[in-house]
Write a protein that holds these residues in place. Structure first.
Motif: not given
Length: 166
Positions: A106-112, A125-126, A130-134
């Motif tokens: 969660i912390a890694d995802n939040a920073h990314n 790429k953005r 963004a879709a992958k992280y969501r």
């Protein structure tokens, strides 16, 4: 056992010369992840500092243990490390089975997912990231206590607090 400062120095040496997708020294990413995990104690902060070390450097889990990194910290690092041939979605589901690994991811995802970092990426790429992280957040956040998620987000990416509000 290693201190948090010693683990930070190890991460700094291991990631020396590496940069992230936007050209920032890579160690800044792992330090940001660790900062979000600091409220949960030194072992999770250590896991944050080391979360990419097996994946992105020559270090192995066995070498981390031999260097005095606590077994539970190494186990969390192994849990969040990519396994060749495993789809990202499967990796996220596997991580969500371990409460500590879930908080690290969660912390890694939040920073990314920080908009200031994403703004430096090419638009295509953005949008893909963004879709992958969501999608990953849907799985990870369902596996964690909302108060713990908010604790991490307040430090790592306050913009996401609105997204996690019930």
């Amino acid at each position: 056992m290693k201190t948090l400062a010693e683990v930070d120095a190890l991460a700094d040496r291991a990631h020396a010369g590496q940069t992230d997708l936007i050209g920032v020294p890579y160690v800044e990413h792992v330090r940001a992840v660790a900062a979000g995990l600091a409220p949960f104690g030194p072992h999770l902060a250590m896991a944050g500092l080391l979360h990419d070390i097996v994946e992105d450097t020559e270090w192995t889990a066995e070498q981390l243990r031999a260097a005095g990194i606590p077994d539970r910290v190494v186990a969390v690092v192994e849990a969040v490390t990519n396994v060749p041939g495993t789809a990202y979605e499967e990796k996220i589901r596997r991580i969500a089975e371990d409460p500590d690994a879930t908080l690290v991811k969660i912390a890694d995802n939040a920073h990314n997912s920080r908009s200031d970092r994403a703004a430096a990426l090419p638009p295509g790429k953005r949008e893909r990231l963004a879709a992958k992280y969501r999608a990953a957040r849907r799985v990870l956040w369902a596996a964690a206590d909302p108060a713990d998620i908010a604790t991490i987000l307040r430090v790592v990416n306050p913009e996401l607090l609105e997204e996690c509000a019930p």
